[in-house]
Design a protein around this motif. Structure first.
Motif, PDB file in Angstrom:
ATOM      1  N   GLY A  59       0.940  -1.151  -0.314  1.00 13.12           N
ATOM      2  CA  GLY A  59       0.427  -0.184   0.225  1.00 13.12           C
ATOM      3  C   GLY A  59       0.906   0.908  -0.018  1.00 13.12           C
ATOM      4  N   LYS A  60       0.362   2.614  -0.570  1.00 13.03           N
ATOM      5  CA  LYS A  60       1.329   3.356  -0.056  1.00 13.03           C
ATOM      6  C   LYS A  60       2.255   4.079   0.700  1.00 13.03           C
ATOM      7  CE  LYS A  60      -2.192   7.218   1.831  1.00 13.03           C
ATOM      8  NZ  LYS A  60      -2.833   6.327   2.550  1.00 13.03           N
ATOM      9  N   TYR A  93      -7.625  -8.596  -3.228  1.00 14.65           N
ATOM     10  CA  TYR A  93      -7.375  -7.161  -3.060  1.00 14.65           C
ATOM     11  C   TYR A  93      -5.658  -7.342  -3.206  1.00 14.65           C
ATOM     12  CZ  TYR A  93      -5.856  -3.662   0.263  1.00 14.65           C
ATOM     13  OH  TYR A  93      -5.113  -2.914   1.079  1.00 14.65           O
ATOM     14  N   ARG A  94      -4.712  -8.659  -2.022  1.00 13.60           N
ATOM     15  CA  ARG A  94      -3.987  -8.736  -1.917  1.00 13.60           C
ATOM     16  C   ARG A  94      -2.335  -9.060  -2.632  1.00 13.60           C
ATOM     17  NH1 ARG A  94      -2.434  -5.971   0.788  1.00 13.60           N
ATOM     18  NH2 ARG A  94      -2.622  -6.307   2.618  1.00 13.60           N
ATOM     19  N   PHE A 226      -4.521   2.417  -5.095  1.00  8.58           N
ATOM     20  CA  PHE A 226      -5.574   2.854  -3.965  1.00  8.58           C
ATOM     21  C   PHE A 226      -6.817   2.197  -3.842  1.00  8.58           C
ATOM     22  CE2 PHE A 226      -2.978   6.418  -5.700  1.00  8.58           C
ATOM     23  CZ  PHE A 226      -2.496   7.211  -4.176  1.00  8.58           C
ATOM     24  N   SER A 227      -6.591   1.200  -3.933  1.00  9.36           N
ATOM     25  CA  SER A 227      -8.581   0.398  -3.586  1.00  9.36           C
ATOM     26  C   SER A 227      -7.904  -0.415  -2.459  1.00  9.36           C
ATOM     27  CB  SER A 227      -7.877  -0.762  -4.252  1.00  9.36           C
ATOM     28  OG  SER A 227      -6.329  -2.173  -3.927  1.00  9.36           O
ATOM     29  N   GLU A 228      -9.189  -0.428  -1.740  1.00 14.59           N
ATOM     30  CA  GLU A 228      -9.197  -0.550  -0.767  1.00 14.59           C
ATOM     31  C   GLU A 228      -9.344  -1.717   0.059  1.00 14.59           C
ATOM     32  OE1 GLU A 228     -12.321   2.012   1.463  1.00 14.59           O
ATOM     33  OE2 GLU A 228     -11.554   2.188   2.563  1.00 14.59           O
TER      34      GLU A 228
END
Lengths: 302, 70
Positions: A59-60, A93-94, A226-228
């Protein structure tokens, strides 16, 4: 109308309401890096021969963390950086952030270790969440992830474990602990000290607002996602985040005030509030404050 | 006089629209109108980040929603 940088008169890319400053790209980068260096010097005593493990989700926040630590310490032959990624097993996601994490460590030439819930706990997070459960998804994920991160960091001989918590994360946690009246968690959040079996935590981004971490990632050309997380909506933290953001807009500097107030108070409450002695979990042997650790309890290993 | 803006909102998915704003509208006001909290986004004008107290000019705007990694 274009806004000018207060330091050099070039075109600004950000207005920091809390400081009243307009900053151009160059001076924004300088400002973020100065705060990170200051945080490391003041709070996290990096020493000769340190092995710094970095919790890298992809992530960022963790991408910026690794990028910065590499920038600061790559030239130091006496300091080693090792990135650790935990694959919890969150389908859809991961996989994506894992790929970003791999690309970043390859680009920077940083050693990278990937561990999964499936290999360590025999079950991916998705399966745990699908079962009948008492707690929110983040409780399971958070506890198991921290356990596996610490274990992996110990295995590689890390002397510090850096995580990408930013100002927003810290301010939310402080407020959340207050709202719950959870003093023991406040003590745990206080500046960490060395404990047997736990790698010393470091949060170099704790003075950088989340927005600025994101902007720093963009202007540094880091690949960011930027996905949650699909389970994020379950956490009460989201409510606290919204509340704090409303407050920050109306009263700029609120997040910093919460953090600074807490940092002043933390050593005082820590002194009065008895520090728990760490024992070893009867089942898995990991350090914990009770007979059985949180991870084993959540996995129903009792 | 009003100003035409091509607006792209990136928040999980993408939504695109053309909107008209009054002259001298700041990015902050635009976000307020859209009911977006300014702490949760970065505004890019023609791909470059802008200070939110600046005024909207005719351009391609992207509102990028930032969320916690981890």
């Amino acid at each position: 109308m274009n806004m000018k940088c207060n330091k050099c008169n070039k075109e600004a890319i950000i207005f920091q309401k809390y400081s009243g400053m307009h900053l151009c790209k160059k001076h924004f980068i300088e400002d973020v890096e100065r705060k990170i260096k200051f945080t490391i010097r003041k709070h996290f005593n990096i020493q000769k021969n340190d092995i710094i493990a970095i919790a890298l989700s992809g992530g960022k926040d963790s991408a910026v963390l690794l990028y910065m630590l590499h920038k600061l310490f790559d030239k130091r032959p006496d300091i080693e950086l090792i990135a650790i990624t935990i694959d919890e097993g969150i389908e859809g996601y991961r996989e994506h952030t894992l790929k970003i994490a791999k690309e970043l460590t390859a680009k920077l030439g940083v050693k990278h270790i990937i561990r999964s819930f499936k290999d360590e706990f025999d079950t991916p997070l998705d399966d745990i969440i699908a079962q009948e459960r008492e707690k929110g998804a983040c409780s399971y994920c958070g506890v198991l992830r921290k356990t596996l991160l610490n274990k992996t960091a110990l295995e590689v001989g890390a002397t510090k474990l850096a995580t990408g918590h930013n100002l927003d994360d810290e301010a939310q946690t402080i407020l959340l602990n207050h709202l719950r009246g959870d003093v023991s968690r406040m003590v745990k959040l206080a500046q960490p000290h060395a404990l047997e079996g736990l790698v010393l935590r470091a949060k170099p981004l704790r003075y950088i607002p989340e927005k600025e971490v994101a902007l720093y990632a963009i202007v540094s050309d880091l690949t960011v996602d930027f996905s949650e997380c699909p389970y994020a909506h379950e956490a009460i933290r989201g409510e606290v985040r919204n509340m704090l953001n409303v407050f920050e807009v109306a009263h700029p500097g609120t997040k910093y005030s919460l953090l600074k107030g807490f940092d002043t108070m933390a050593p005082i409450i820590s002194k009065e509030y008895l520090n728990v002695e760490l024992a070893k979990c009867r089942i898995c042997g990991e350090p914990c404050s009770f007979e059985i650790c949180q991870a084993c309890k959540l996995l129903g290993r009792e | 006089m009003s100003i035409k803006v091509n607006l792209k909102v990136l928040a999980g998915g993408t939504s695109e629209q053309t909107i008209e704003v009054e002259e001298n509208t700041t990015y902050e006001c635009l976000l307020d109108d859209l009911e977006i909290n300014q702490e949760t986004v970065i505004v890019l004008k023609d791909g470059q980040a802008v200070p939110l107290d600046g005024t909207v000019t005719s351009s391609d705007l992207t509102i990028l929603k930032i969320v916690s990694g981890g």
